[in-house]
Design an enzyme around this catalytic site. Sequence first.
Site, PDB file in Angstrom:
ATOM      1  N   HIS A 175     -21.354  -6.851  39.275  1.00 28.55           N
ATOM      2  CA  HIS A 175     -21.619  -8.114  39.794  1.00 28.55           C
ATOM      3  C   HIS A 175     -22.975  -8.469  39.306  1.00 28.55           C
ATOM      4  O   HIS A 175     -23.651 -10.049  39.662  1.00 28.55           O
ATOM      5  CB  HIS A 175     -22.127  -7.612  41.887  1.00 28.55           C
ATOM      6  CG  HIS A 175     -23.403  -5.949  41.552  1.00 28.55           C
ATOM      7  ND1 HIS A 175     -22.756  -5.160  41.090  1.00 28.55           N
ATOM      8  CD2 HIS A 175     -24.562  -6.680  41.297  1.00 28.55           C
ATOM      9  CE1 HIS A 175     -24.342  -4.386  41.195  1.00 28.55           C
ATOM     10  NE2 HIS A 175     -24.933  -5.066  41.427  1.00 28.55           N
ATOM     11  N   HIS A 205     -21.799   3.023  43.081  1.00 28.73           N
ATOM     12  CA  HIS A 205     -21.078   3.815  44.528  1.00 28.73           C
ATOM     13  C   HIS A 205     -19.783   3.415  45.014  1.00 28.73           C
ATOM     14  O   HIS A 205     -19.348   4.425  45.742  1.00 28.73           O
ATOM     15  CB  HIS A 205     -22.122   2.991  45.697  1.00 28.73           C
ATOM     16  CG  HIS A 205     -23.571   3.937  45.714  1.00 28.73           C
ATOM     17  ND1 HIS A 205     -24.108   5.147  45.457  1.00 28.73           N
ATOM     18  CD2 HIS A 205     -24.593   2.847  45.161  1.00 28.73           C
ATOM     19  CE1 HIS A 205     -25.028   5.220  45.616  1.00 28.73           C
ATOM     20  NE2 HIS A 205     -26.003   4.111  45.471  1.00 28.73           N
ATOM     21  N   CYS A 217     -28.857  -8.703  39.217  1.00 29.29           N
ATOM     22  CA  CYS A 217     -29.013  -8.093  39.904  1.00 29.29           C
ATOM     23  C   CYS A 217     -30.917  -7.321  39.485  1.00 29.29           C
ATOM     24  O   CYS A 217     -31.372  -6.756  40.330  1.00 29.29           O
ATOM     25  CB  CYS A 217     -27.968  -6.994  40.446  1.00 29.29           C
ATOM     26  SG  CYS A 217     -28.343  -5.866  41.639  1.00 29.29           S
ATOM     27  N   SER A 230     -24.885   0.271  41.916  1.00 18.21           N
ATOM     28  CA  SER A 230     -24.025  -0.283  43.108  1.00 18.21           C
ATOM     29  C   SER A 230     -22.572  -0.109  43.107  1.00 18.21           C
ATOM     30  O   SER A 230     -21.666  -0.208  43.933  1.00 18.21           O
ATOM     31  CB  SER A 230     -24.828  -1.672  43.479  1.00 18.21           C
ATOM     32  OG  SER A 230     -26.273  -1.731  43.449  1.00 18.21           O
ATOM     33  N   CYS A 238     -24.354  -1.750  36.769  1.00 15.59           N
ATOM     34  CA  CYS A 238     -25.172  -1.305  37.444  1.00 15.59           C
ATOM     35  C   CYS A 238     -24.782   0.279  39.077  1.00 15.59           C
ATOM     36  O   CYS A 238     -23.633   0.087  39.030  1.00 15.59           O
ATOM     37  CB  CYS A 238     -25.521  -2.523  38.922  1.00 15.59           C
ATOM     38  SG  CYS A 238     -26.832  -2.285  40.306  1.00 15.59           S
TER      39      CYS A 238
END
Length: 360
Positions: A59, A43, A162, A40, A38
Amino acid sequence: MRAAVLFEAKTPLQIEEVSVATPRAHEVLIRTAAVGVCRSDLHFVDGAYPHPVPTIPGHEAAGVVEAVGSEVTTLRAGDHVVTCLSVYCGSCEFCVTGRLYLCLGAGTRRGKAVAPRLMLGDKPVAQMLNLSAFAEQMLVHEHACVAIDRDMPLDRAALIGCAVTTGAGAVFHCCDLSPGETVAVVGCGGIGLAAVNAARIAGASRIIAIDPVPEKRILAEHLGATHSVDALSDTAADEVVELTRGGVHHAIEAVGRPQSAATAVKVLRRGGTATILGMMPLKEQVGLSAMDLLAGKKLQGGLMGGNRFPVDIPRLVDFYLRGLLDLDSIIGERLPLERINHAFDELRRGDATRSVVVFA
């Protein structure tokens, strides 16, 4: 167990042998089957968002329960589960008012007086987003996962943890979309594609996908978009407004860039709502102009799609098993843990849909 460890932001992850503790009260040990890669995670890997190191990212995962600690009441060994970073305590103001996604997870992590869940030699490993899924095993609080139908393929189930929970949740919860309303989705990565698919399930009359990559726009149309627009076009917002005769009722931003958020606001009709899902740089701000406010436009965040994942995830699994939710098309490639850095490189390029790390 083998795990992909981040030792320093802006450096490649390294495959290391990490030890995992025995489950304590309310904890669940999961054998990881698959993990979606992902943005995320990227980042944190690229340092846009800070995190203690060493850490194991990841995650968006699914797996099989290997063992449970004392006082675990909702799961047992052998259960197939999907994890979610929205770990919840069950007793705070947000939990008791039905907003589990806003819970800060008090009491769901191990205290300083207790041995860490993850160790690299004699050094603790910081658990990222309560999960650290780029590893052969995950040790998590029972409120960070939910049991699912065993007929569900786990590589596709991982995406629900997610991308799908966030994208579909934006449609079902944040937007509260009514059949016949119009939707624009800015960004057709995993989250955006899930939002497109959910908008079709919810009965949107027009679903417009906005993305700079032609292949992603084609895929969005396969998943339910009635129209697609090149995000790089100077007239992209105008095209959406013209297609919908005044703008959309709902605009969903699924990229995490100020420009895409601005586009989401521009394509709204009077009284429309823009929902921002992407993780933007921490110093950025998004707002409405005075004219937008006079037109009754609204702007909101949509953290993890406003999910109630213990209920939402089994329902999304059911959507897939009944042929309503298309997860097969979202997966661009499946790869082993050793190629995790390649998967992040693909994310940086921005051309890929969803890469999934699979464990044998």
